[in-house]
Design a protein around this motif. Structure first.
Motif, PDB file in Angstrom:
ATOM      1  N   ALA A 313       0.836  -1.206   0.000  1.00 48.92           N
ATOM      2  CA  ALA A 313       0.000   0.000   0.000  1.00 48.92           C
ATOM      3  C   ALA A 313       0.866   1.250   0.000  1.00 48.92           C
ATOM      4  N   ALA A 314       2.007   1.199   0.743  1.00 47.69           N
ATOM      5  CA  ALA A 314       2.914   2.345   0.779  1.00 47.69           C
ATOM      6  C   ALA A 314       3.480   2.617  -0.613  1.00 47.69           C
ATOM      7  N   LEU A 315       3.820   1.540  -1.341  1.00 50.35           N
ATOM      8  CA  LEU A 315       4.321   1.697  -2.696  1.00 50.35           C
ATOM      9  C   LEU A 315       3.238   2.291  -3.592  1.00 50.35           C
ATOM     10  N   ALA A 316       2.017   1.782  -3.452  1.00 46.12           N
ATOM     11  CA  ALA A 316       0.906   2.326  -4.238  1.00 46.12           C
ATOM     12  C   ALA A 316       0.706   3.797  -3.931  1.00 46.12           C
ATOM     13  N   ASP A 317       0.834   4.139  -2.640  1.00 47.02           N
ATOM     14  CA  ASP A 317       0.683   5.537  -2.259  1.00 47.02           C
ATOM     15  C   ASP A 317       1.776   6.398  -2.871  1.00 47.02           C
ATOM     16  N   SER A 318       2.995   5.872  -2.917  1.00 47.42           N
ATOM     17  CA  SER A 318       4.105   6.622  -3.497  1.00 47.42           C
ATOM     18  C   SER A 318       3.862   6.867  -4.981  1.00 47.42           C
ATOM     19  N   LEU A 319       3.416   5.829  -5.679  1.00 44.68           N
ATOM     20  CA  LEU A 319       3.111   5.982  -7.103  1.00 44.68           C
ATOM     21  C   LEU A 319       1.952   6.942  -7.311  1.00 44.68           C
ATOM     22  N   TRP A 320       0.957   6.823  -6.435  1.00 45.88           N
ATOM     23  CA  TRP A 320      -0.188   7.737  -6.494  1.00 45.88           C
ATOM     24  C   TRP A 320       0.277   9.182  -6.313  1.00 45.88           C
ATOM     25  N   TYR A 321       1.116   9.389  -5.322  1.00 42.93           N
ATOM     26  CA  TYR A 321       1.621  10.725  -5.035  1.00 42.93           C
ATOM     27  C   TYR A 321       2.368  11.295  -6.243  1.00 42.93           C
ATOM     28  N   LEU A 322       3.220  10.483  -6.859  1.00 43.86           N
ATOM     29  CA  LEU A 322       3.992  10.951  -8.005  1.00 43.86           C
ATOM     30  C   LEU A 322       3.089  11.300  -9.178  1.00 43.86           C
TER      31      LEU A 322
END
Length: 418
Positions: A313-322
């Motif tokens: 989920a943290a990785l998904a959030d990072s991609l989402w943020y970018l």
């Protein structure tokens, strides 16, 4: 004197000091030259200058500020029939909460009990809908660039062009008005402008016309709690209501925030494409609907789609943020791009964009110009002025001529620039 009244009284006593301190801070990083407020500047908070309405768990909360300490009143009407009536204690700040009325809208009458000049009326719409973003032929189309809180000039321009009457009501029948982003920041009367446009939006549609509010980078910055350019007076509205300024425009609960977040970032009217900064070939891969759908998702869900500590989920959030940052804040973002006015965009790139959207003209704001001007042999029109809300673009379907309307009502043809 109770603590609440004392707090409010002290807040207003400290107003000149706070204003000047915040103003000094807000000058840091300003790209636009803005004169300091004069000593006799009028910082109005009453009525729609400081009105905050939100919907929370099936109830409506109305917060307003009176010009002076007084007992307040609020009446709620539905179809001109009274639904609720309230009196509020002696204060500057007033608040009432009531169950959400049935139906699509209702009217609130509110203000000061003793001061008849401090009595106000606002129509509240409960059914927020995503507006259309593609329109066919429109006989007369008026366009304003970055307003930046300049309420008085806006009213003068709209009145001069016979778009509104002396009561600030829509009289332009089937004409269309485009507000091309950046209502927020710099000027002192952002909140008042938003309530005016909120009312005109409803009135224009009932009359067969339209008010199109297209989002700009300063709307997005405010949603994201970036107050780098917010005027001291506007920040004080939040201070007096005891909430952070962006809370006044929360996209999930604030009436103005819900309305504003539903607005598009890209629209097409007949053969003209409208965006705040400008569309590059990269973003031309989006259809108008897909672009506006993506914008809405990013505004609805904020910086992170998932706050779970799970690594995936943290990785998904990072991609989402970018993705979100590039879409909303990237140098080539539709909300920030300046290449059509500041050298950097080839005419071939412009032609690709126009061909993709089947348009002949691209109208943009965001990049400051001295006067509304044409570029690329008239294929681009820039409307963001050094002095906001001093000119308005007029496009008519009857011929190829484009005009600009000045504050004094004079009309002149646009001058083309390469």
């Amino acid at each position: 004197m109770n603590k609440s009244r004392l707090w409010l009284k002290n807040s207003l006593l400290l107003l000149p000091v706070i204003v000047w301190q915040l103003f000094a801070l807000s000058l840091q990083g300003f790209a636009r030259e803005i004169p300091a407020p004069q000593e006799n500047s009028e910082f109005r908070f009453s009525g729609e200058y400081g009105l905050w309405v939100q919907e929370v768990r099936g109830r409506i909360e109305v917060h307003w500020i009176t010009a002076e300490e007084d007992s307040g009143f609020l009446r709620v009407l539905r179809n001109d029939k009274p639904v609720h009536e309230f009196a509020t204690p002696f204060s500057l700040l007033h608040q009432v909460s009531f169950e959400k009325p049935g139906g699509p809208d209702f009217t609130i009458h509110y203000g000061s009990l003793r001061d008849a000049l401090d009595n106000h009326k606002t129509v509240i719409q409960l059914a927020v809908k995503r507006p259309e973003a593609i329109f066919g032929r429109v006989d007369s189309l008026y366009v304003l660039g970055d307003l930046h809180g300049e309420y008085d000039r806006l009213v003068q321009l709209l009145s001069t062009a016979n778009i509104i009457d002396a009561n600030l009501d829509w009289i332009a029948t089937t004409k269309h008005l485009v507000i091309l982003g950046d209502i927020f920041d710099r000027g002192h009367h952002v909140t008042k402008i938003l309530w005016l446009l909120y009312q005109l939006d409803r009135q224009a549609e009932l009359a067969g016309g339209r008010v199109h509010v297209v989002l700009g980078n300063h709307e997005i910055m405010t949603f994201d709690n970036d107050l780098s350019y917010t005027s001291p007076k506007e920040r004080l509205i939040g201070h007096l209501h005891r909430v952070p300024y962006p809370k006044l425009f929360d996209v999930h609960h604030s009436i103005l925030g819900q309305w504003l977040a539903a607005k598009p970032g890209l629209i097409k009217i007949e053969n003209t494409l409208f965006a705040h900064g400008g569309v590059t070939p990269f973003y031309a891969d989006y259809s108008i609907k897909a672009f506006n759908d993506t914008l809405r998702i990013f505004l609805d869900q904020g910086t992170f789609a998932d706050e779970s500590p799970d690594s995936s989920a943290a990785l998904a959030d990072s991609l989402w943020y970018l993705r979100r940052q590039r879409f909303l804040y990237g140098e080539g973002s539709v909300f920030w791009y300046r290449g059509y006015v500041i050298a950097g965009t080839s005419e071939d790139d412009l032609e690709k964009v126009l061909k993709t959207y089947q348009c002949t003209t691209h109208v943009i704001a965001h990049t400051i110009v001295k006067t509304i001007s044409e570029y690329y042999d008239g294929k681009v029109i820039a409307v963001d002025l050094i002095k906001p809300a001093t000119e308005m673009l007029l496009l008519v379907s009857k011929g190829p001529e484009r005009f600009k309307i000045h504050l004094d009502g004079t009309v002149e043809k646009l001058q083309s620039r390469k």
